[in-house]
Design a protein around this motif. Structure first.
Motif, PDB file in Angstrom:
ATOM      1  N   ILE A 304      63.338  34.910  64.377  1.00 53.64           N
ATOM      2  CA  ILE A 304      61.949  35.215  64.018  1.00 53.64           C
ATOM      3  C   ILE A 304      61.018  34.935  65.194  1.00 53.64           C
ATOM      4  O   ILE A 304      60.116  35.727  65.501  1.00 53.64           O
ATOM      5  CB  ILE A 304      61.525  34.393  62.785  1.00 53.64           C
ATOM      6  N   ASP A 305      61.234  33.798  65.876  1.00 52.99           N
ATOM      7  CA  ASP A 305      60.380  33.434  67.007  1.00 52.99           C
ATOM      8  C   ASP A 305      60.537  34.421  68.157  1.00 52.99           C
ATOM      9  O   ASP A 305      59.554  34.783  68.816  1.00 52.99           O
ATOM     10  CB  ASP A 305      60.712  32.025  67.499  1.00 52.99           C
ATOM     11  N   TYR A 306      61.770  34.851  68.396  1.00 50.37           N
ATOM     12  CA  TYR A 306      61.995  35.826  69.471  1.00 50.37           C
ATOM     13  C   TYR A 306      61.237  37.112  69.186  1.00 50.37           C
ATOM     14  O   TYR A 306      60.565  37.676  70.051  1.00 50.37           O
ATOM     15  CB  TYR A 306      63.492  36.130  69.608  1.00 50.37           C
ATOM     16  N   ASP A 307      61.300  37.562  67.939  1.00 56.30           N
ATOM     17  CA  ASP A 307      60.611  38.790  67.560  1.00 56.30           C
ATOM     18  C   ASP A 307      59.101  38.636  67.703  1.00 56.30           C
ATOM     19  O   ASP A 307      58.408  39.521  68.174  1.00 56.30           O
ATOM     20  CB  ASP A 307      60.957  39.155  66.115  1.00 56.30           C
ATOM     21  N   THR A 308      58.568  37.460  67.307  1.00 55.12           N
ATOM     22  CA  THR A 308      57.128  37.213  67.407  1.00 55.12           C
ATOM     23  C   THR A 308      56.678  37.256  68.859  1.00 55.12           C
ATOM     24  O   THR A 308      55.646  37.838  69.199  1.00 55.12           O
ATOM     25  CB  THR A 308      56.787  35.844  66.803  1.00 55.12           C
ATOM     26  N   ASN A 309      57.458  36.648  69.750  1.00 56.38           N
ATOM     27  CA  ASN A 309      57.110  36.638  71.172  1.00 56.38           C
ATOM     28  C   ASN A 309      57.155  38.031  71.773  1.00 56.38           C
ATOM     29  O   ASN A 309      56.369  38.366  72.663  1.00 56.38           O
ATOM     30  CB  ASN A 309      58.064  35.716  71.944  1.00 56.38           C
ATOM     31  N   GLN A 310      58.084  38.850  71.272  1.00 56.39           N
ATOM     32  CA  GLN A 310      58.239  40.179  71.846  1.00 56.39           C
ATOM     33  C   GLN A 310      57.143  41.141  71.400  1.00 56.39           C
ATOM     34  O   GLN A 310      56.871  42.125  72.059  1.00 56.39           O
ATOM     35  CB  GLN A 310      59.606  40.772  71.452  1.00 56.39           C
ATOM     36  N   THR A 311      56.522  40.884  70.235  1.00 51.14           N
ATOM     37  CA  THR A 311      55.594  41.847  69.656  1.00 51.14           C
ATOM     38  C   THR A 311      54.167  41.335  69.592  1.00 51.14           C
ATOM     39  O   THR A 311      53.321  41.950  68.984  1.00 51.14           O
ATOM     40  CB  THR A 311      56.047  42.222  68.236  1.00 51.14           C
ATOM     41  N   SER A 312      53.893  40.189  70.212  1.00 51.66           N
ATOM     42  CA  SER A 312      52.569  39.602  70.093  1.00 51.66           C
ATOM     43  C   SER A 312      51.490  40.458  70.746  1.00 51.66           C
ATOM     44  O   SER A 312      50.311  40.321  70.443  1.00 51.66           O
ATOM     45  CB  SER A 312      52.571  38.206  70.728  1.00 51.66           C
ATOM     46  N   SER A 313      51.865  41.385  71.677  1.00 52.24           N
ATOM     47  CA  SER A 313      50.864  42.193  72.363  1.00 52.24           C
ATOM     48  C   SER A 313      50.297  43.289  71.474  1.00 52.24           C
ATOM     49  O   SER A 313      49.245  43.843  71.764  1.00 52.24           O
ATOM     50  CB  SER A 313      51.469  42.812  73.625  1.00 52.24           C
ATOM     51  N   ALA A 314      51.003  43.652  70.395  1.00 54.77           N
ATOM     52  CA  ALA A 314      50.517  44.684  69.490  1.00 54.77           C
ATOM     53  C   ALA A 314      49.534  44.067  68.507  1.00 54.77           C
ATOM     54  O   ALA A 314      49.917  43.242  67.693  1.00 54.77           O
ATOM     55  CB  ALA A 314      51.689  45.326  68.742  1.00 54.77           C
ATOM     56  N   SER A 315      48.290  44.467  68.596  1.00 55.13           N
ATOM     57  CA  SER A 315      47.277  43.816  67.772  1.00 55.13           C
ATOM     58  C   SER A 315      46.339  44.780  67.064  1.00 55.13           C
ATOM     59  O   SER A 315      45.521  44.372  66.258  1.00 55.13           O
ATOM     60  CB  SER A 315      46.447  42.853  68.631  1.00 55.13           C
ATOM     61  N   VAL A 316      46.423  46.089  67.377  1.00 56.40           N
ATOM     62  CA  VAL A 316      45.500  47.054  66.798  1.00 56.40           C
ATOM     63  C   VAL A 316      46.010  47.487  65.429  1.00 56.40           C
ATOM     64  O   VAL A 316      47.198  47.756  65.254  1.00 56.40           O
ATOM     65  CB  VAL A 316      45.343  48.285  67.729  1.00 56.40           C
ATOM     66  N   ASP A 317      45.106  47.560  64.475  1.00 60.12           N
ATOM     67  CA  ASP A 317      45.455  47.980  63.125  1.00 60.12           C
ATOM     68  C   ASP A 317      44.960  49.406  62.920  1.00 60.12           C
ATOM     69  O   ASP A 317      43.774  49.696  63.099  1.00 60.12           O
ATOM     70  CB  ASP A 317      44.808  47.029  62.103  1.00 60.12           C
ATOM     71  N   LEU A 318      45.864  50.326  62.581  1.00 59.09           N
ATOM     72  CA  LEU A 318      45.490  51.722  62.359  1.00 59.09           C
ATOM     73  C   LEU A 318      44.703  51.833  61.066  1.00 59.09           C
ATOM     74  O   LEU A 318      45.191  51.482  59.990  1.00 59.09           O
ATOM     75  CB  LEU A 318      46.759  52.575  62.303  1.00 59.09           C
ATOM     76  N   LYS A 319      43.481  52.330  61.156  1.00 64.14           N
ATOM     77  CA  LYS A 319      42.569  52.302  60.008  1.00 64.14           C
ATOM     78  C   LYS A 319      42.678  53.549  59.136  1.00 64.14           C
ATOM     79  O   LYS A 319      42.470  53.488  57.932  1.00 64.14           O
ATOM     80  CB  LYS A 319      41.120  52.137  60.484  1.00 64.14           C
ATOM     81  N   LYS A 320      42.967  54.704  59.742  1.00 60.78           N
ATOM     82  CA  LYS A 320      42.989  55.940  58.961  1.00 60.78           C
ATOM     83  C   LYS A 320      44.249  56.737  59.279  1.00 60.78           C
ATOM     84  O   LYS A 320      44.896  56.535  60.307  1.00 60.78           O
ATOM     85  CB  LYS A 320      41.746  56.784  59.243  1.00 60.78           C
ATOM     86  N   ALA A 321      44.574  57.657  58.388  1.00 60.49           N
ATOM     87  CA  ALA A 321      45.784  58.450  58.546  1.00 60.49           C
ATOM     88  C   ALA A 321      45.707  59.304  59.800  1.00 60.49           C
ATOM     89  O   ALA A 321      44.707  59.993  60.033  1.00 60.49           O
ATOM     90  CB  ALA A 321      45.979  59.335  57.316  1.00 60.49           C
ATOM     91  N   PRO A 322      46.728  59.284  60.647  1.00 59.19           N
ATOM     92  CA  PRO A 322      46.699  60.069  61.898  1.00 59.19           C
ATOM     93  C   PRO A 322      46.812  61.566  61.635  1.00 59.19           C
ATOM     94  O   PRO A 322      47.391  62.003  60.637  1.00 59.19           O
ATOM     95  CB  PRO A 322      47.913  59.537  62.660  1.00 59.19           C
ATOM     96  N   ARG A 323      46.276  62.336  62.551  1.00 60.77           N
ATOM     97  CA  ARG A 323      46.334  63.797  62.466  1.00 60.77           C
ATOM     98  C   ARG A 323      47.233  64.403  63.546  1.00 60.77           C
ATOM     99  O   ARG A 323      47.625  65.556  63.452  1.00 60.77           O
ATOM    100  CB  ARG A 323      44.924  64.385  62.637  1.00 60.77           C
ATOM    101  N   PHE A 324      47.559  63.598  64.577  1.00 60.21           N
ATOM    102  CA  PHE A 324      48.294  64.148  65.713  1.00 60.21           C
ATOM    103  C   PHE A 324      49.117  63.041  66.363  1.00 60.21           C
ATOM    104  O   PHE A 324      48.645  61.924  66.522  1.00 60.21           O
ATOM    105  CB  PHE A 324      47.302  64.724  66.731  1.00 60.21           C
ATOM    106  N   VAL A 325      50.372  63.343  66.713  1.00 57.90           N
ATOM    107  CA  VAL A 325      51.243  62.409  67.429  1.00 57.90           C
ATOM    108  C   VAL A 325      51.825  63.128  68.636  1.00 57.90           C
ATOM    109  O   VAL A 325      52.340  64.249  68.518  1.00 57.90           O
ATOM    110  CB  VAL A 325      52.381  61.885  66.529  1.00 57.90           C
ATOM    111  N   LYS A 326      51.747  62.485  69.802  1.00 57.00           N
ATOM    112  CA  LYS A 326      52.266  63.100  71.027  1.00 57.00           C
ATOM    113  C   LYS A 326      53.163  62.118  71.767  1.00 57.00           C
ATOM    114  O   LYS A 326      52.756  60.992  72.053  1.00 57.00           O
ATOM    115  CB  LYS A 326      51.105  63.506  71.949  1.00 57.00           C
ATOM    116  N   LEU A 327      54.410  62.518  72.023  1.00 60.30           N
ATOM    117  CA  LEU A 327      55.343  61.744  72.830  1.00 60.30           C
ATOM    118  C   LEU A 327      55.403  62.388  74.200  1.00 60.30           C
ATOM    119  O   LEU A 327      55.716  63.586  74.323  1.00 60.30           O
ATOM    120  CB  LEU A 327      56.726  61.711  72.172  1.00 60.30           C
ATOM    121  N   ASP A 328      55.139  61.602  75.246  1.00 60.39           N
ATOM    122  CA  ASP A 328      55.114  62.132  76.609  1.00 60.39           C
ATOM    123  C   ASP A 328      55.727  61.110  77.563  1.00 60.39           C
ATOM    124  O   ASP A 328      55.117  60.076  77.841  1.00 60.39           O
ATOM    125  CB  ASP A 328      53.675  62.449  77.011  1.00 60.39           C
ATOM    126  N   GLY A 329      56.942  61.344  78.013  1.00 62.30           N
ATOM    127  CA  GLY A 329      57.594  60.409  78.916  1.00 62.30           C
ATOM    128  C   GLY A 329      59.099  60.421  78.744  1.00 62.30           C
ATOM    129  O   GLY A 329      59.698  61.448  78.394  1.00 62.30           O
TER     130      GLY A 329
END
Length: 564
Positions: A304-329
């Protein structure tokens, strides 16, 4: 780590405090009754203060038994287990692998530990608190009545501590050896179970049987080693505690015979010491079980601690349903790229197909879109937000993934359909409009039909229809369907594709498939061809990619031969 275990389920801790107080007063009722009876035998009359104490303790005990126990017992343990399960499953769901075998191994090793940790909350903590309260009363009472004998039970505890200390090193070795053998045995069973066909095909049954027998004997020896250690600890515990109790009672008897102590006082302090030492034995037995579980609990916390350390940088909460997704890379793993410099645009209005041979990277793209794998370079954009900035919980509120082997839970069809529904909807009407799961009308119990373990009582096509209906009823905004028509009959596959195309009118939808029937009905397809991603309609792809044109021609020829 003990502090961390203590903090789990903290919102229900107060119930345990009340439960412990009621149970302690119930235990002390025995002491009070014995003391009052001894006083009555000596003086010929009852002590009014003791009678009042008996009445209060009896009322509390009766009320707890009839009313309190159902609303107080095991609540902290249940809340703590749920907290730990929630943290554990958050870790597991974020892993890159969605392999069923790996899931079974993880559950096999760790979920049993989460259940066993309940002994800390429903036995060790209550017993510890009762020991403290009884110990305070015991020490104060003995110091007031017969001071020197207070050393006897304390010496018994010190002797117990010394004996357990001598065995501690041996116990750690035995427990770790047992855990290692247990995990190895479980791993072998799972590996051989899932590979049984291969064992038979290559005629390795005899070698398998010999290896299994050797591992079984090793596990038996390790188990016996743990049992022997447990018997040794119980022997030392009984010798120290019951020895101290016997010594104490003899000392009280000698004091009564010498006239330095009356019978009522001797009964009071002897019953207190008896109660305290018996509770101590109970505590010693269960603390041993708990300590043997701690290495596994530590392992879970490390995950659990390893996972918390790995994902702590993600902090934005998506507020509304997305309309578009783009994968580039580029997508792949830390040590290699699977597909480099690819671009995929997903939007509402039509189904976007992803096709290609097995092992070409289609499922890697799916796991990357699900935020289970990071991009090796480039980014995924959800509307105007980088996916790496979104918390997984936030993203998964809007996205659903469905693979070829969907999981159904043991229960009714309705239970499974409404698994992800959190609002009141007319779900039966919705299914009828999509012509989905209508086979239910032919079943005797309709939506109340029990599906069995992982849908064992249903056909593969029926299971897949239920899984797709469950995902649609959950009302996500982004759907990734991964080879969902690969293992079912043609009629169910066509029905499912019709539903997906209907769904795409209002949702972002990707279909990963290798079925030509599916591909030909899509307006836009991304084809993986020799490490590159080619984009176009099925007709355009047939003109751009020779291998794709050959595949179409071969399948069409095969269909002609079958129909002929």
């Amino acid at each position: 780590m003990i502090k961390r275990i203590w903090n789990l389920g903290g919102q229900q801790r107060w119930r345990t405090y009340i439960q412990v107080l009621c149970q302690w007063l119930s235990e002390m009722l025995v002491v009070t009754v014995l003391t009052a009876g001894a006083g009555r035998a000596i003086s010929g009359s009852w002590s009014t203060p003791l009678l009042i104490c008996i009445c209060i303790q009896f009322i509390v005990s009766f009320t707890y038994l009839m009313v309190g126990a159902p609303i107080l017992s095991d609540r902290w343990a249940s809340a703590a287990s749920k907290d730990l399960q929630h943290q554990f499953f958050k870790y597991y769901l974020k892993q890159a692998s969605t392999d069923t075998t790996k899931m079974m191994k993880i559950l096999h090793q760790d979920l049993g530990t989460i259940k066993r940790i309940a002994v800390f909350y429903d036995t060790i903590i209550p017993t510890s608190l009762q020991l403290i309260m009884t110990g305070i009363v015991m020490v104060v009472t003995i110091l007031f009545i017969h001071p020197l004998t207070v050393l006897i039970p304390l010496l018994g505890i010190f002797a117990l501590g010394g004996g357990m200390g001598l065995l501690e090193g041996l116990g750690d070795k035995k427990n770790f050896a047992y855990i290692a053998s247990f995990n190895h045995m479980g791993q072998r069973f799972l590996d051989d179970f899932f590979g049984m066909n291969s064992l038979i095909m290559y005629q390795r049954q005899e070698q398998y049987a010999a290896d299994f027998a050797e591992d079984s004997e090793n596990f038996r020896q390790k188990t016996m080693g743990v049992l022997v250690y447990q018997l040794q600890t119980l022997t030392i515990m009984d010798l120290c505690l019951y020895g101290a109790l016997g010594w104490f009672v003899v000392a009280q008897g000698m004091a009564v015979a010498a006239g330095t102590l009356n019978i009522m006082s001797a009964v009071l302090i002897s019953s207190l010491v008896s109660l305290w030492l018996i509770d101590f034995r109970k505590f010693g037995y269960f603390i041993h079980i708990f300590m043997s579980t701690l290495p596994k609990v530590k392992h879970i916390f490390e995950l659990i601690d390893y996972d918390t350390n790995q994902t702590s940088s993600a902090s934005v909460d998506l507020k509304k349903a997305p309309r578009f997704v783009k994968l580039d890379g580029s997508v792949g793993y830390a040590d290699r790229n699977i597909l480099s410099n690819v671009t995929i645009d997903l939007e509402i209005g039509h189904v976007v197909g992803l096709a290609g041979p097995s092992g070409s990277g289609k499922s890697t793209i799916a796991r990357t879109l699900m935020k289970q794998l990071p991009m090796t370079s480039g980014s995924i954009t959800v509307d105007n937000t980088n996916l790496t900035a979104l918390t997984r919980q936030s993203w998964w509120r809007f996205v659903a993934y469905l693979g070829p082997e969907s999981v159904l839970f043991d229960g009714s069809i309705e239970d499974n359909l409404l698994f992800g529904v959190h609002t009141d909807i007319n779900w039966e009407r919705q299914l009828k409009e999509m012509n989905l799961c209508q086979f239910v009308q032919d079943l005797p119990d309709r939506f109340e039909t029990v599906v069995g373990e992982n849908g064992a009582r249903l056909s593969p096509g029926q299971r897949q229809q239920i899984a797709i209906a469950r995902a649609i009823l959950a009302n996500k905004q982004v759907y990734i369907f991964d080879e969902i028509t690969s293992n079912i009959d043609v009629d169910n596959a066509r029905q499912i594709l019709r539903v997906i195309k209907q769904l795409a009118q209002s949702k972002i939808t990707m279909l990963i498939t290798h079925r030509l029937d599916d591909i030909e009905q899509l307006d836009e397809v991304y084809l993986v061809d020799n490490g590159r991603l080619v984009h176009g309609t099925p007709v355009e792809l047939a003109n751009k990619v020779v291998a794709f044109k050959q595949l179409i021609d071969e399948q069409n020829q095969l269909l002609k031969e079958v129909r002929a």
